[in-house]
Design a protein around this motif. Structure first.
Motif, PDB file in Angstrom:
ATOM      1  N   GLY A   1       0.608   3.716  -3.107  1.00 53.44           N
ATOM      2  CA  GLY A   1       0.075   5.024  -2.759  1.00 53.44           C
ATOM      3  C   GLY A   1       1.068   6.159  -2.936  1.00 53.44           C
ATOM      4  N   THR A   2       2.355   5.847  -2.753  1.00 53.43           N
ATOM      5  CA  THR A   2       3.384   6.883  -2.886  1.00 53.43           C
ATOM      6  C   THR A   2       3.792   7.098  -4.338  1.00 53.43           C
ATOM      7  OG1 THR A   2       4.270   6.327  -0.697  1.00 53.43           O
ATOM      8  CG2 THR A   2       5.702   7.596  -2.166  1.00 53.43           C
TER       9      THR A   2
ATOM     10  N   ARG B   1       1.702  11.855 -10.314  1.00 57.88           N
ATOM     11  CA  ARG B   1       1.513  13.201  -9.750  1.00 57.88           C
ATOM     12  C   ARG B   1       2.742  14.082  -9.992  1.00 57.88           C
ATOM     13  NH1 ARG B   1       0.727   9.909  -5.407  1.00 57.88           N
ATOM     14  NH2 ARG B   1      -1.414   9.272  -4.918  1.00 57.88           N
TER      15      ARG B   1
ATOM     16  N   THR C   1       2.179   6.114  -7.266  1.00 53.92           N
ATOM     17  CA  THR C   1       1.159   6.238  -8.310  1.00 53.92           C
ATOM     18  C   THR C   1      -0.016   7.053  -7.798  1.00 53.92           C
ATOM     19  OG1 THR C   1      -0.250   4.329  -7.765  1.00 53.92           O
ATOM     20  CG2 THR C   1       1.772   3.875  -8.994  1.00 53.92           C
ATOM     21  N   VAL C   2      -0.921   7.381  -8.711  1.00 56.57           N
ATOM     22  CA  VAL C   2      -2.139   8.096  -8.330  1.00 56.57           C
ATOM     23  C   VAL C   2      -3.255   7.133  -7.950  1.00 56.57           C
ATOM     24  CG1 VAL C   2      -1.637  10.103  -9.770  1.00 56.57           C
ATOM     25  CG2 VAL C   2      -2.932   8.186 -10.731  1.00 56.57           C
ATOM     26  N   LEU C   3      -2.986   5.849  -8.020  1.00 60.39           N
ATOM     27  CA  LEU C   3      -4.001   4.860  -7.690  1.00 60.39           C
ATOM     28  C   LEU C   3      -4.398   4.971  -6.224  1.00 60.39           C
ATOM     29  CD1 LEU C   3      -2.567   1.762  -9.585  1.00 60.39           C
ATOM     30  CD2 LEU C   3      -4.356   3.335 -10.335  1.00 60.39           C
ATOM     31  N   ARG C   4      -5.672   4.867  -5.973  1.00 60.05           N
ATOM     32  CA  ARG C   4      -6.163   4.963  -4.605  1.00 60.05           C
ATOM     33  C   ARG C   4      -6.110   3.598  -3.927  1.00 60.05           C
ATOM     34  NH1 ARG C   4     -11.437   9.000  -4.462  1.00 60.05           N
ATOM     35  NH2 ARG C   4     -10.363  10.868  -5.272  1.00 60.05           N
ATOM     36  N   VAL C   5      -5.421   3.556  -2.822  1.00 64.29           N
ATOM     37  CA  VAL C   5      -5.345   2.337  -2.022  1.00 64.29           C
ATOM     38  C   VAL C   5      -5.575   2.711  -0.563  1.00 64.29           C
ATOM     39  CG1 VAL C   5      -3.760   1.114  -3.568  1.00 64.29           C
ATOM     40  CG2 VAL C   5      -2.838   2.604  -1.791  1.00 64.29           C
ATOM     41  N   ALA C   6      -5.948   1.730   0.215  1.00 61.81           N
ATOM     42  CA  ALA C   6      -6.111   1.976   1.641  1.00 61.81           C
ATOM     43  C   ALA C   6      -4.763   2.342   2.258  1.00 61.81           C
ATOM     44  CB  ALA C   6      -6.674   0.734   2.318  1.00 61.81           C
ATOM     45  N   PRO C   7      -4.739   3.268   3.192  1.00 60.41           N
ATOM     46  CA  PRO C   7      -3.456   3.646   3.798  1.00 60.41           C
ATOM     47  C   PRO C   7      -2.875   2.508   4.614  1.00 60.41           C
ATOM     48  CG  PRO C   7      -5.272   4.626   5.003  1.00 60.41           C
ATOM     49  CD  PRO C   7      -5.859   3.998   3.776  1.00 60.41           C
TER      50      PRO C   7
ATOM     51  N   ARG D   1       0.827  -1.203   0.000  1.00 62.65           N
ATOM     52  CA  ARG D   1       0.000   0.000   0.000  1.00 62.65           C
ATOM     53  C   ARG D   1       0.866   1.260   0.000  1.00 62.65           C
ATOM     54  NH1 ARG D   1      -4.461  -1.714   4.647  1.00 62.65           N
ATOM     55  NH2 ARG D   1      -5.715  -3.121   3.331  1.00 62.65           N
TER      56      ARG D   1
END
Length: 266
Positions: free
Chosen positions: A17-18, A83, A20-26, A13
């Motif tokens: 999350g860091t 990003r 890519t712009v893909l949304r994942v759970a933190p 995650r």
């Protein structure tokens, strides 16, 4: 077993999350161990972006889009998909290294987040190389070269394992990169680069280029990243998040430049 699975899940995650712009759970926990695993997983974490880039490149070849235009679109897609995080690091590092020979002054310039003349020039040169080399690669190899562009996207993230190699100091105690500094064991860094070279060899061979051009391009990227890291350690006292980003972009450019040269010679 459950605890180890939790560590891997958090690391994955963190990487996705860091990078890519893909949304994942933190991640539930962020520590040095998870950060190190995240950097080892970085080439896999950007696989969705690599697939997207390959599809864009393949579509452009099929539609007979001009090679340079295709290269610029690919570069743009990657900037959006990350990003522009790595591009920001490239610009900040260039500005910091040219601002002053004083370490603290250089670090202060890098922390401002604004792009000066050196930063803009670095972006133009590196992005120009990426776009032109992508176009050249696709012109030499056709639609199959799209897969090589996708693989280059993943391979370039191997740079992060070297930036975070245990024993490489950090330039500052705070900042985005502080958690990652020194978090990757040497054996894992070596393994990441060997796998990157092997995958690159398979990809370029499938695209019709001599297999050895893939490992050669990866070796050149490794050398370039080493030079950047060594320069950062000498001038700044260590690495920062900006150094990480700069190394990723430079590695991507070097791999893309190296393979088309091989295609032309082959």
């Amino acid at each position: 077993m459950g605890a180890e699975a939790g560590v891997l899940r958090d690391a994955w995650r963190l990487a996705v999350g860091t990078l890519t712009v893909l949304r994942v759970a933190p991640p539930v926990v962020v520590d040095r161990r998870r950060a190190g695993i995240a950097m080892v997983l970085a080439p896999l974490a950007v696989a969705p972006l690599a697939v997207l880039v390959a599809l864009v490149a393949w579509g452009a070849v099929e539609l007979d889009v001009a090679p340079l235009v295709t290269g610029m679109v690919v570069v743009g897609v990657l900037a959006l998909g990350t990003r522009a995080l790595h591009l920001d690091g490239l610009a900040d590092l260039a500005d910091g290294l040219t601002a002053s020979y004083d370490r603290e002054r250089s670090l202060a310039v890098m922390k401002t987040g604004t792009a000066g003349p050196a930063g803009v020039a670095a972006l133009v040169i590196v992005l120009g190389l990426q776009a032109a080399a992508t176009g050249s690669l696709l012109a030499s190899t056709g639609a199959r070269g799209a897969v090589v562009v996708g693989v280059a996207t993943c391979v370039s993230r191997a740079a992060l394992s070297l930036c975070c190699l245990r024993g490489v100091p950090g330039a500052r105690a705070d900042g985005l990169g502080s958690t990652y500094v020194g978090s990757v064991a040497p054996v894992l860094t070596v393994l990441v680069w060997i796998l990157a070279a092997a995958v690159a060899g398979v990809a370029v061979s499938w695209a019709g280029v001599g297999w050895w051009h893939g490992p050669l391009a990866v070796a050149l990227a490794l050398a370039a990243v080493c030079l950047v890291v060594l320069r950062a350690v000498r001038r700044l006292g260590g690495v920062t998040g900006d150094v990480f980003g700069a190394c990723v972009e430079i590695a991507f450019a070097v791999v893309l430049v190296g393979v088309p040269v091989g295609a032309g010679l082959g």
